[in-house]
Design a protein around this motif. Structure first.
Motif, short mmCIF file in Angstrom:
data_model
loop_
_atom_site.label_atom_id
_atom_site.label_comp_id
_atom_site.label_asym_id
_atom_site.label_seq_id
_atom_site.Cartn_x
_atom_site.Cartn_y
_atom_site.Cartn_z
N TYR A 1 77.88 17.42 69.88
CA TYR A 1 78.84 17.20 68.81
C TYR A 1 79.87 18.33 68.77
N VAL A 2 81.09 17.97 68.49
CA VAL A 2 82.19 18.94 68.40
C VAL A 2 82.80 18.85 67.01
N ILE A 3 82.96 20.00 66.39
CA ILE A 3 83.57 20.06 65.06
C ILE A 3 85.02 20.50 65.19
N GLY A 4 85.92 19.61 64.79
CA GLY A 4 87.33 19.98 64.73
C GLY A 4 87.59 20.66 63.39
N ALA A 5 88.26 21.79 63.41
CA ALA A 5 88.42 22.60 62.19
C ALA A 5 89.88 22.89 61.90
N GLY A 6 90.23 22.76 60.64
CA GLY A 6 91.54 23.17 60.15
C GLY A 6 91.36 24.11 58.98
N SER A 7 92.25 25.06 58.85
CA SER A 7 92.11 26.04 57.77
C SER A 7 93.47 26.58 57.37
N ARG A 8 93.67 26.66 56.07
CA ARG A 8 94.89 27.33 55.62
C ARG A 8 94.71 28.82 55.84
N LYS A 9 95.80 29.56 55.85
CA LYS A 9 95.75 31.00 56.08
C LYS A 9 94.92 31.69 55.00
N ASP A 10 93.98 32.52 55.46
CA ASP A 10 93.13 33.32 54.56
C ASP A 10 92.25 32.48 53.64
N ALA A 11 91.85 31.32 54.09
CA ALA A 11 90.87 30.54 53.32
C ALA A 11 89.56 31.32 53.25
N ASP A 12 88.74 31.02 52.26
CA ASP A 12 87.46 31.71 52.13
C ASP A 12 86.67 31.58 53.42
N GLU A 13 86.10 32.68 53.88
CA GLU A 13 85.44 32.68 55.20
C GLU A 13 84.23 31.73 55.26
N ASP A 14 83.65 31.39 54.12
CA ASP A 14 82.49 30.50 54.11
C ASP A 14 82.86 29.03 53.89
N ALA A 15 84.15 28.75 53.71
CA ALA A 15 84.57 27.40 53.33
C ALA A 15 84.23 26.36 54.40
N LEU A 16 84.45 26.67 55.66
CA LEU A 16 84.15 25.70 56.71
C LEU A 16 82.66 25.51 56.91
N VAL A 17 81.89 26.58 56.75
CA VAL A 17 80.43 26.45 56.84
C VAL A 17 79.93 25.52 55.75
N GLU A 18 80.43 25.71 54.53
CA GLU A 18 80.02 24.86 53.42
C GLU A 18 80.42 23.40 53.67
N LEU A 19 81.60 23.18 54.23
CA LEU A 19 82.05 21.82 54.52
C LEU A 19 81.21 21.21 55.63
N PHE A 20 80.93 21.98 56.68
CA PHE A 20 80.10 21.47 57.77
C PHE A 20 78.75 20.99 57.26
N ASN A 21 78.15 21.73 56.35
CA ASN A 21 76.82 21.38 55.85
C ASN A 21 76.81 20.08 55.05
N LYS A 22 77.97 19.54 54.77
CA LYS A 22 78.06 18.25 54.08
C LYS A 22 78.28 17.08 55.05
N LEU A 23 78.47 17.38 56.32
CA LEU A 23 78.78 16.34 57.30
C LEU A 23 77.56 15.60 57.81
N GLY A 24 76.36 16.16 57.62
CA GLY A 24 75.14 15.50 58.07
C GLY A 24 74.88 15.63 59.56
N ILE A 25 75.44 16.65 60.19
CA ILE A 25 75.24 16.87 61.62
C ILE A 25 74.29 18.04 61.82
N ASN A 26 73.32 17.85 62.72
CA ASN A 26 72.36 18.91 63.01
C ASN A 26 73.10 20.12 63.57
N LYS A 27 72.92 21.25 62.95
CA LYS A 27 73.56 22.49 63.39
C LYS A 27 73.28 22.78 64.85
N LYS A 28 72.04 22.52 65.28
CA LYS A 28 71.65 22.86 66.65
C LYS A 28 72.26 21.93 67.69
N SER A 29 72.78 20.79 67.26
CA SER A 29 73.33 19.82 68.21
C SER A 29 74.84 20.00 68.40
#
Length: 329
Positions: A209-237
């Protein structure tokens, strides 16, 4: 990859430099008696090396290396490869993470380049038996339960049958001792999910699995991690995090790649614009980045099929694609 090398004598420093030249495409941190002398204790140096390096090389006595790394050894799946090389450059010895971390392979590589002898002690290598952990790492699998590696290796060394259950097509000839089957005492299971078809099951999860990521400048460093954890994809995969090149230093993107232990793939806006598919476009995003969508396009370029469309978080967006998979021997 980050590599840390340490030596303790003038002669060791000379070999330290020769070793560093064997890795021209990697980031090499060198310390020696006269070569960038360390300003901390050996214990502190080793702790820092464990945190930053995929490969650690001691030029000197094996006993020094063993005592230095002992407090920091954790588990098979995360320990870096550790080698020791005598300062005469005669023997290259893998001490830690021979298979998963690649220490055995690095030892062979360095021995060839230095004109030395690799000293390999792992039983599967000595006996020419299939090493499932080495195969898994080299072919893009995450190992869910490393404690079962010894069950697989032990069975093969004893001449017993190890069964293989796979949710994916298998190509090539199975290694000696491996037989396809869905039940038995000891076996390997290749699947997106954790299953236990065998009494002793080693679970291998394809990193597809590949995660495509977009981020505004200086977004909270944990924001994408928090969003990923809502996608239902196994972290290890997860194989990679993909984004536009202008976001290469964005904290939220770097944090996600670090969290997933995944490769960071970067594309220019021109490359993203060449992606094929029906994407959720934004004129505002295009005015900033040069492309109308970053996360979906980046994911599409890195995988075979887009499976999660643009999903919004706090100042960030994510999408996901999947790589069509088959098992190859």
């Amino acid at each position: 990859m980050n590599i840390s090398i340490i030596s303790f004598t003038a002669g060791g420093d000379v070999l330290n430099q020769r070793i560093s030249e064997c890795f021209p495409d990697d980031t090499v941190w060198q310390n020696g008696k006269y070569l960038n002398p360390k300003s901390v204790s050996l214990s502190e140096w080793t702790a820092a090396a464990f945190g930053r390096s995929g490969l650690i090389i001691f030029v000197g006595a094996a006993g020094i290396a063993v005592r230095a790394v002992a407090p920091y050894v954790s588990k098979k799946s995360t320990d870096p490869a550790v080698l020791v090389i005598d300062e005469g450059g005669r023997f290259v010895i893998p001490l830690l993470s021979g298979h998963i971390g690649g220490a055995n392979a690095y030892a062979v590589l360095l021995a060839e380049r230095l004109g030395a002898q690799a000293v390999i002690t792992t039983a599967t290598d000595i006996n020419g038996v299939f090493a499932v952990d080495t195969w898994a790492v080299n072919n893009g699998y995450a190992i869910e339960n490393t404690e079962e590696i010894k069950s697989i290796s032990g069975a093969l060394l004893d001449g017993k049958t190890v069964y293989l259950s796979s949710d994916f097509k298998i190509n090539g000839e199975l290694p000696e001792g491996i037989v396809q089957g869905e039940c038995g005492e000891i076996g390997i299971c290749i699947s997106d999910s954790v299953k236990k078809p065998f009494r002793h099951t080693l679970n291998l999860i394809p990193k597809r699995y590949v995660i495509g990521a977009g981020s505004r400048k200086d977004a909270d460093e944990d924001a994408l991690v928090e969003l990923f954890n809502k996608l239902g994809i196994n972290k290890k995969s997860t194989a990679a995090v993909a984004t536009i090149d202008i976001k290469r230093n964005e904290k939220s993107v770097l944090k996600l790649a670090e969290y997933l232990g995944a490769e960071l793939k970067l594309y220019t806006s021109e490359e993203l614009n060449l992606a094929n598919g029906d994407f959720t476009g934004s004129e505002f995003v295009k005015s900033i980045t040069g492309t109308d969508n970053v996360c979906e396009r980046a994911a599409a370029l890195s995988g075979d099929r887009l499976i999660v469309k643009k999903t919004k978080g706090s100042g960030v967006t994510a999408a996901a694609s999947v790589i069509d998979w088959s098992v190859s021997f």
